[in-house]
Design a protein around this motif. Structure first.
Motif: not given
Length: 501
Positions: A357-360, A320-326, A289-294
């Protein structure tokens, strides 16, 4: 104390408490602020009595004012954000303005929360005199009132009267600021008679003091982007109502599959319109849904949540939804974010999924971290087969990349695997499992019309896809893709029946 006197004292006490509580609540509300994430910025929202909405954009861009937005106005001060250039920032504003429902709703929710909080605190202060009155009792109240007639009592009453004034300090003066020296002018006045503006933006005001030739050019460029974006996506949403998509029969449920939005909020109302045309009541989000997950990309998640707020909503995070924010943000908005355990689906079957699993920061299986793509796929297959052994065959596996469900299909434990990731539509493809059971795999294109991880624009950067999944008796029975092309035309794929078993 006689009954009439008690009633009078009680009425006076109640009126005084209500007046005190109301005064405190209004004061707290008008002096309160709340920090939130808005249009990609850390933003501070403050209520005002001016009935206007003022957006303070910082030192480099002019402030904006929207007149007569309601009984209560707001001042929104934009703070930090992630952006490559001022031009990119202004373009982002234009895209978001093309579909402003989500940020407007978010600001309204923040103001309502502040009002409720102030009201509760005011109620607490208003009840304080009542509590003191009851706590003192009749005898001590008499002593207190008699003491008010003494010199010390008069002095104490005077100090109590002066105390609010000492706290308020109305005699303090403020220095004139650069902000106050500017004047407001409408966009129509700023642009001049030679520029044709959309009717809905002509009366928006900008603070003219800091508006330089360069910032004026940026504002006019943003208006052009806004106009093109609003026209393209509004036209597409209207056209979706007439699409020749298959209609559900009695007992069937249709789910709308979206993936790889990459912040393109313009497509959210289009996707919703396609789903409504097909009778969909469920949305499945395959991630990215995002480009960086920020956190600055919360505007994209707000738009998605608002577009489907009355549907059944399920999702997973993409690479691309890096981390747990999204995942956390959407879960807080009422979405069911799948975490490796089968859940009941609205169509009567079961649904299983897990974040990519490839998301940071992702790639964990409950409490276990550091698992590879292959290992997560194997765990997903284990969960699907365990459910099948318990008599609850999984009707759908929702993942970001359909390859993550490959092992579950190979073992013959699922009916259908749905994914995205590649930005290219693929399927339906039948897979025969180890025991002869058949399952299907389907990959959606990019709903945001994204080229790589970038989708923001006045129109999709490439063809934008959604998929429609039909269920009956708890199992998938057919799939259909719908594609909005970059020139605004439509392509609708044939409805493809599938028979898992």
């Amino acid at each position: 104390m006689t009954t009439p006197r008690r009633v009078l004292v009680g009425a006076v006490l109640l009126a005084g408490s209500v007046a005190l509580g109301l005064a405190v609540a209004v004061s707290l509300f008008l002096n309160s602020s709340r920090t939130t994430v808005l249009v990609g910025h850390d933003a501070v929202v403050r209520p005002t009595m001016a009935r206007d909405a003022v957006v303070q954009t910082g030192p480099l861009l002019p402030d904006f004012r929207f007149r007569d937005v309601g009984a209560i106005g707001v001042t929104i001060t934009l703070g930090k954000t992630e952006v490559g250039s001022i031009e990119e920032l202004v373009e982002r504003y234009a895209y978001i303005a093309g579909d402003p429902a989500a940020p407007v709703e978010k600001v309204q929710g923040v103001v309502v929360d502040m009002a409720v909080s102030a009201a509760i605190r005011g109620l607490g202060v208003g009840l304080l005199p009542v509590a003191v009155f009851l706590l003192l009792g009749r005898h001590r109240r008499g002593q207190l009132f008699r003491g008010m007639r003494t010199r010390q009592g008069v002095l104490a009453a005077a100090l109590l009267a002066v105390l609010p004034l000492l706290i308020w300090q109305p005699w303090q003066s403020r220095e004139e600021t650069q902000e106050e020296q500017g004047t407001w002018q409408t966009l129509a006045e700023l642009a001049g008679p030679d520029v044709e503006l959309p009717a809905e933006v002509r009366d928006i005001e900008v603070r003219s003091g800091p508006v330089t030739t360069q910032s004026k050019r940026l504002v006019l460029s943003a208006i052009d982007t806004y106009d093109k974006s609003k026209e393209f996506y509004s036209t597409a949403a209207e056209g979706a109502a007439d699409l020749a998509v298959r209609q559900p029969e009695d007992g069937e449920t249709v789910a709308l599959l979206v993936s790889d939005r990459h912040d393109n909020i313009g497509m959210d109302r289009v996707a919703r319109a396609i789903g409504e045309a097909a009778g969909a009541t469920v949305v499945l989000d395959a991630g990215d849904d995002t480009s960086t997950g920020q956190p600055w990309e919360a505007f994209s998640l707000d738009s998605l949540a608002a577009a489907f707020d009355d549907w059944d909503r399920f999702g997973v995070a993409g690479n691309h939804d890096h981390g747990t924010f999204v995942s956390t943000y959407l879960a807080d908005e009422g979405w069911t974010m799948l975490d490796g355990e089968a859940v009941d689906a609205p169509w009567g079957g079961t649904l299983l999924g897990v974040d990519d699993p490839r998301s940071s920061g992702l790639g964990n299986w409950r409490e276990e971290s550091g698992l590879s793509f292959t290992e997560v796929g194997e765990r997903l297959a284990d969960a699907a087969c365990a459910a099948a052994d318990d008599g609850e065959r999984v009707s759908t596996v929702l993942v970001h990349d359909a390859n993550l469900g490959r092992e579950a299909l190979a073992r013959g434990c699922v009916d259908l695997v749905l994914g995205g990731h590649t930005h290219v539509q693929s399927g339906p493809t039948e897979v025969t499992g180890e025991g002869g059971e058949s399952g299907w795999t389907w990959t959606n294109g990019t709903t945001g019309g994204a080229a790589y991880a970038i989708a923001l624009g006045s129109k999709p950067r490439r063809d934008a896809d959604v998929s429609l999944v039909t269920y009956a008796d708890g199992r998938p029975i057919g799939l259909q893709w719908v594609r909005l092309r970059t020139d605004g035309s439509w392509l609708v794929g044939d409805w493809s029946p599938i028979e898992p078993g």
